[in-house]
Scaffold this motif. Structure first.
Motif, PDB file in Angstrom:
ATOM      1  N   ASP A 116       0.835  -1.210   0.000  1.00 33.07           N
ATOM      2  CA  ASP A 116       0.000   0.000   0.000  1.00 33.07           C
ATOM      3  C   ASP A 116       0.861   1.247   0.000  1.00 33.07           C
ATOM      4  OD1 ASP A 116      -2.297  -1.470  -0.049  1.00 33.07           O
ATOM      5  OD2 ASP A 116      -2.578  -1.462   2.140  1.00 33.07           O
ATOM      6  N   GLU A 117       1.939   1.214   0.812  1.00 33.67           N
ATOM      7  CA  GLU A 117       2.843   2.384   0.848  1.00 33.67           C
ATOM      8  C   GLU A 117       3.509   2.597  -0.510  1.00 33.67           C
ATOM      9  OE1 GLU A 117       4.286   2.471   5.521  1.00 33.67           O
ATOM     10  OE2 GLU A 117       5.269   1.084   4.125  1.00 33.67           O
ATOM     11  N   LEU A 118       3.987   1.516  -1.120  1.00 31.09           N
ATOM     12  CA  LEU A 118       4.646   1.636  -2.436  1.00 31.09           C
ATOM     13  C   LEU A 118       3.659   2.120  -3.496  1.00 31.09           C
ATOM     14  CD1 LEU A 118       6.776  -1.651  -2.401  1.00 31.09           C
ATOM     15  CD2 LEU A 118       7.645   0.710  -2.329  1.00 31.09           C
ATOM     16  N   LYS A 119       2.426   1.603  -3.449  1.00 31.15           N
ATOM     17  CA  LYS A 119       1.414   2.017  -4.420  1.00 31.15           C
ATOM     18  C   LYS A 119       1.103   3.492  -4.268  1.00 31.15           C
ATOM     19  CE  LYS A 119      -3.189   0.797  -6.110  1.00 31.15           C
ATOM     20  NZ  LYS A 119      -4.370  -0.077  -5.914  1.00 31.15           N
ATOM     21  N   GLU A 120       0.993   3.968  -3.028  1.00 31.95           N
ATOM     22  CA  GLU A 120       0.700   5.382  -2.781  1.00 31.95           C
ATOM     23  C   GLU A 120       1.832   6.265  -3.298  1.00 31.95           C
ATOM     24  OE1 GLU A 120      -0.393   8.414   0.924  1.00 31.95           O
ATOM     25  OE2 GLU A 120      -0.166   6.250   1.278  1.00 31.95           O
ATOM     26  N   ILE A 122       3.911   5.550  -5.731  1.00 28.29           N
ATOM     27  CA  ILE A 122       3.869   5.530  -7.202  1.00 28.29           C
ATOM     28  C   ILE A 122       2.798   6.496  -7.710  1.00 28.29           C
ATOM     29  CG2 ILE A 122       3.276   4.106  -9.213  1.00 28.29           C
ATOM     30  CD1 ILE A 122       4.539   1.731  -7.679  1.00 28.29           C
ATOM     31  N   GLU A 123       1.617   6.468  -7.062  1.00 31.22           N
ATOM     32  CA  GLU A 123       0.539   7.351  -7.493  1.00 31.22           C
ATOM     33  C   GLU A 123       0.913   8.815  -7.314  1.00 31.22           C
ATOM     34  OE1 GLU A 123      -2.744   6.004  -5.216  1.00 31.22           O
ATOM     35  OE2 GLU A 123      -3.243   4.348  -6.578  1.00 31.22           O
ATOM     36  N   GLN A 124       1.601   9.162  -6.263  1.00 31.44           N
ATOM     37  CA  GLN A 124       2.032  10.545  -6.027  1.00 31.44           C
ATOM     38  C   GLN A 124       3.023  11.002  -7.116  1.00 31.44           C
ATOM     39  OE1 GLN A 124       3.554  10.499  -2.044  1.00 31.44           O
ATOM     40  NE2 GLN A 124       1.485  10.634  -1.080  1.00 31.44           N
ATOM     41  N   LEU A 125       3.962  10.078  -7.446  1.00 31.22           N
ATOM     42  CA  LEU A 125       4.963  10.425  -8.483  1.00 31.22           C
ATOM     43  C   LEU A 125       4.286  10.593  -9.842  1.00 31.22           C
ATOM     44  CD1 LEU A 125       7.877   8.021  -7.452  1.00 31.22           C
ATOM     45  CD2 LEU A 125       7.827  10.519  -7.228  1.00 31.22           C
ATOM     46  N   GLU A 126       3.312   9.703 -10.137  1.00 26.79           N
ATOM     47  CA  GLU A 126       2.605   9.808 -11.416  1.00 26.79           C
ATOM     48  C   GLU A 126       1.784  11.087 -11.476  1.00 26.79           C
ATOM     49  OE1 GLU A 126       0.409   6.183 -11.458  1.00 26.79           O
ATOM     50  OE2 GLU A 126       1.974   5.079 -12.553  1.00 26.79           O
ATOM     51  N   PHE A 127       1.145  11.435 -10.333  1.00 29.54           N
ATOM     52  CA  PHE A 127       0.376  12.675 -10.282  1.00 29.54           C
ATOM     53  C   PHE A 127       1.277  13.874 -10.507  1.00 29.54           C
ATOM     54  CE2 PHE A 127      -1.420  16.294  -7.952  1.00 29.54           C
ATOM     55  CZ  PHE A 127      -2.669  16.377  -8.536  1.00 29.54           C
ATOM     56  N   ARG A 140      12.953  12.968 -16.732  1.00 32.44           N
ATOM     57  CA  ARG A 140      13.599  11.676 -16.874  1.00 32.44           C
ATOM     58  C   ARG A 140      13.883  11.062 -15.510  1.00 32.44           C
ATOM     59  NH1 ARG A 140      17.470  13.226 -19.765  1.00 32.44           N
ATOM     60  NH2 ARG A 140      19.076  13.347 -18.146  1.00 32.44           N
ATOM     61  N   GLU A 141      14.372  11.877 -14.590  1.00 29.81           N
ATOM     62  CA  GLU A 141      14.644  11.374 -13.235  1.00 29.81           C
ATOM     63  C   GLU A 141      13.358  10.897 -12.560  1.00 29.81           C
ATOM     64  OE1 GLU A 141      16.568  14.420 -11.056  1.00 29.81           O
ATOM     65  OE2 GLU A 141      18.466  14.283 -12.198  1.00 29.81           O
ATOM     66  N   LEU A 142      12.251  11.637 -12.836  1.00 29.72           N
ATOM     67  CA  LEU A 142      10.973  11.270 -12.218  1.00 29.72           C
ATOM     68  C   LEU A 142      10.473   9.939 -12.787  1.00 29.72           C
ATOM     69  CD1 LEU A 142       8.697  12.014 -10.296  1.00 29.72           C
ATOM     70  CD2 LEU A 142       7.654  13.371 -12.149  1.00 29.72           C
ATOM     71  N   ILE A 143      10.635   9.773 -14.095  1.00 30.70           N
ATOM     72  CA  ILE A 143      10.209   8.519 -14.727  1.00 30.70           C
ATOM     73  C   ILE A 143      11.031   7.355 -14.179  1.00 30.70           C
ATOM     74  CG2 ILE A 143      10.167   7.259 -16.916  1.00 30.70           C
ATOM     75  CD1 ILE A 143       9.481   9.960 -18.261  1.00 30.70           C
ATOM     76  N   GLU A 144      12.327   7.574 -13.960  1.00 32.58           N
ATOM     77  CA  GLU A 144      13.182   6.509 -13.413  1.00 32.58           C
ATOM     78  C   GLU A 144      12.729   6.127 -11.995  1.00 32.58           C
ATOM     79  OE1 GLU A 144      17.140   7.945 -13.641  1.00 32.58           O
ATOM     80  OE2 GLU A 144      17.317   7.629 -15.813  1.00 32.58           O
ATOM     81  N   LYS A 145      12.369   7.149 -11.211  1.00 32.77           N
ATOM     82  CA  LYS A 145      11.886   6.877  -9.851  1.00 32.77           C
ATOM     83  C   LYS A 145      10.607   6.051  -9.896  1.00 32.77           C
ATOM     84  CE  LYS A 145      13.755  10.883  -7.355  1.00 32.77           C
ATOM     85  NZ  LYS A 145      13.403  12.088  -6.577  1.00 32.77           N
ATOM     86  N   ILE A 146       9.709   6.438 -10.836  1.00 34.71           N
ATOM     87  CA  ILE A 146       8.451   5.703 -10.941  1.00 34.71           C
ATOM     88  C   ILE A 146       8.717   4.254 -11.315  1.00 34.71           C
ATOM     89  CG2 ILE A 146       6.317   5.479 -12.283  1.00 34.71           C
ATOM     90  CD1 ILE A 146       6.293   8.561 -12.472  1.00 34.71           C
ATOM     91  N   GLU A 147       9.612   4.025 -12.250  1.00 33.78           N
ATOM     92  CA  GLU A 147       9.928   2.668 -12.664  1.00 33.78           C
ATOM     93  C   GLU A 147      10.557   1.871 -11.513  1.00 33.78           C
ATOM     94  OE1 GLU A 147       9.144   1.143 -15.401  1.00 33.78           O
ATOM     95  OE2 GLU A 147       8.089   2.962 -16.092  1.00 33.78           O
ATOM     96  N   THR A 148      11.422   2.547 -10.778  1.00 33.85           N
ATOM     97  CA  THR A 148      12.065   1.872  -9.637  1.00 33.85           C
ATOM     98  C   THR A 148      11.011   1.454  -8.600  1.00 33.85           C
ATOM     99  OG1 THR A 148      14.104   3.137  -9.928  1.00 33.85           O
ATOM    100  CG2 THR A 148      13.746   2.110  -7.768  1.00 33.85           C
ATOM    101  N   TYR A 153       7.524  -2.579  -6.123  1.00 36.41           N
ATOM    102  CA  TYR A 153       6.167  -3.047  -5.858  1.00 36.41           C
ATOM    103  C   TYR A 153       5.983  -4.475  -6.361  1.00 36.41           C
ATOM    104  CZ  TYR A 153       1.059  -3.247  -5.940  1.00 36.41           C
ATOM    105  OH  TYR A 153      -0.250  -3.622  -5.737  1.00 36.41           O
ATOM    106  N   GLN A 154       6.426  -4.764  -7.591  1.00 32.14           N
ATOM    107  CA  GLN A 154       6.280  -6.095  -8.165  1.00 32.14           C
ATOM    108  C   GLN A 154       7.090  -7.137  -7.401  1.00 32.14           C
ATOM    109  OE1 GLN A 154       4.148  -7.116 -10.404  1.00 32.14           O
ATOM    110  NE2 GLN A 154       3.327  -5.019 -10.604  1.00 32.14           N
ATOM    111  N   GLU A 155       8.292  -6.726  -7.009  1.00 28.21           N
ATOM    112  CA  GLU A 155       9.131  -7.662  -6.248  1.00 28.21           C
ATOM    113  C   GLU A 155       8.490  -7.993  -4.904  1.00 28.21           C
ATOM    114  OE1 GLU A 155      13.673  -7.954  -4.378  1.00 28.21           O
ATOM    115  OE2 GLU A 155      13.014  -6.143  -5.442  1.00 28.21           O
ATOM    116  N   ARG A 156       7.992  -6.926  -4.258  1.00 24.61           N
ATOM    117  CA  ARG A 156       7.339  -7.132  -2.958  1.00 24.61           C
ATOM    118  C   ARG A 156       6.100  -8.011  -3.122  1.00 24.61           C
ATOM    119  NH1 ARG A 156       8.959  -6.505   2.356  1.00 24.61           N
ATOM    120  NH2 ARG A 156       7.192  -6.021   3.696  1.00 24.61           N
ATOM    121  N   LYS A 157       5.294  -7.738  -4.130  1.00 24.99           N
ATOM    122  CA  LYS A 157       4.075  -8.493  -4.383  1.00 24.99           C
ATOM    123  C   LYS A 157       4.392  -9.960  -4.666  1.00 24.99           C
ATOM    124  CE  LYS A 157      -0.211  -8.317  -7.061  1.00 24.99           C
ATOM    125  NZ  LYS A 157      -0.232  -9.744  -7.383  1.00 24.99           N
TER     126      LYS A 157
END
Length: 296
Positions: A116-120, A122-127, A140-148, A153-157
């Motif tokens: 939930d924390e990771l999803k939140e 990600i949503e803040q960075l996308e917003f 570009r740096e923001l997109i890299e952060k979002i991808e990271t 999130y996927q690894e944790r899931k």
């Protein structure tokens, strides 16, 4: 508690009484000794009955205490059985929880942020990406952060998807712990019940001791009355023996008197007979004496 013996009612017999009292006086004393003896025997009997009654109550209390002792020991055995089962289950639960901790440690689930924390984040960075005007470099740096963040999130899931076995293990551990708690509750209940029987056992033994003390006092009172009765009986027997001796002495005296009278009558008859032979005239009384003596 029984009253003490009234010593003033006892009858005292001395050697002087035996030797010097008249027969009538001794007969009276024998009656007094007999009556006092019977009274004391009755008193002794009543005290013995009270003693026996208390001894019976003592045995009842001892039996009651023994029953509480047996119940206490039985409950304590059950306590130990439940303790053993509780300890075994707690040991098993501890082992299972340890296995859960080891499995979590292997997956590093205790470290890092939740889904939930990771999803939140990600949503803040996308917003931010959608609403802010950024330079090419910043975007570009923001997109890299979002991808990271998405990778995290996927690894944790993915790791959490592998924890179904851990949850099953955890559920089993909790069930075992709950079963151990039931045995612990039973230990507490049975221990309290055992303690209650222990307390009742102690109280019954205390009451038995108190009643036994009373019984011992009644026994002492019984002994006092019986000994006094026995003394009066012995004195009564002594007086009876003395009276028989006196009766015997009187009988001997009467025999001697009768013998003396017979001898005197015989001598008188012989004198009369001698007169008869000499030709003297005899009156009717003299003739009667001769007939009684057999000389005529």
């Amino acid at each position: 508690m029984a009253e003490t013996i009234d010593e003033s009612k006892n009858v005292e017999l001395t050697d002087d009484d035996l030797e010097n009292k008249s027969k009538g006086g001794l007969i009276k004393m024998a009656g007094m000794l007999r009556d006092r003896r019977n009274e004391l025997n009755q008193m002794a009997s009543e005290r013995a009955s009270k003693r026996d009654e208390l001894n019976a109550k003592t045995r009842e209390k001892v039996d009651e205490a023994q029953q509480h002792r047996e119940k206490r020991d039985e409950l304590n055995e059950q306590v130990q059985e439940h303790k053993n089962q509780r300890n075994e289950l707690n040991a098993k639960a501890n082992e299972l929880f340890s296995q859960v901790d080891d499995a979590k440690s292997d997956l590093d689930l205790d470290d890092g942020k939740s889904l939930d924390e990771l999803k939140e984040e990600i949503e803040q960075l996308e917003f931010r990406q959608q609403t802010e005007v950024l330079s090419t470099e910043d975007e570009r740096e923001l997109i890299e952060k979002i991808e990271t963040k998405r990778d995290q999130y996927q690894e944790r899931k993915s790791k959490l998807d592998d924890t179904d076995g851990i949850e099953d293990l955890k559920s089993e551990a909790q069930e075992v712990r709950a079963e151990a708690s039931k045995h612990h509750q039973k230990v507490t209940e049975l221990a309290d019940e055992a303690q209650e029987h222990h307390n009742q056992m102690i109280e019954a033994y205390r009451e038995a001791d108190d009643i036994r003390d009373d019984a011992d006092e009644w026994h002492e009172k019984f002994v006092d009355a019986q000994e006094a009765a026995d003394r009066h009986h012995e004195d009564f027997v002594r007086v009876q023996k003395r009276l028989r001796e006196m009766d015997k002495a009187e009988e001997e005296e009467r025999k001697d008197e009768r013998a003396a009278k017979r001898e005197e009558a015989k001598e008188e008859a012989e004198e009369i007979y001698q007169k008869f032979k000499e030709g003297e005239t005899l009156d009717t009384e003299d003739l009667m004496k001769l007939q009684k003596s057999g000389l005529l």
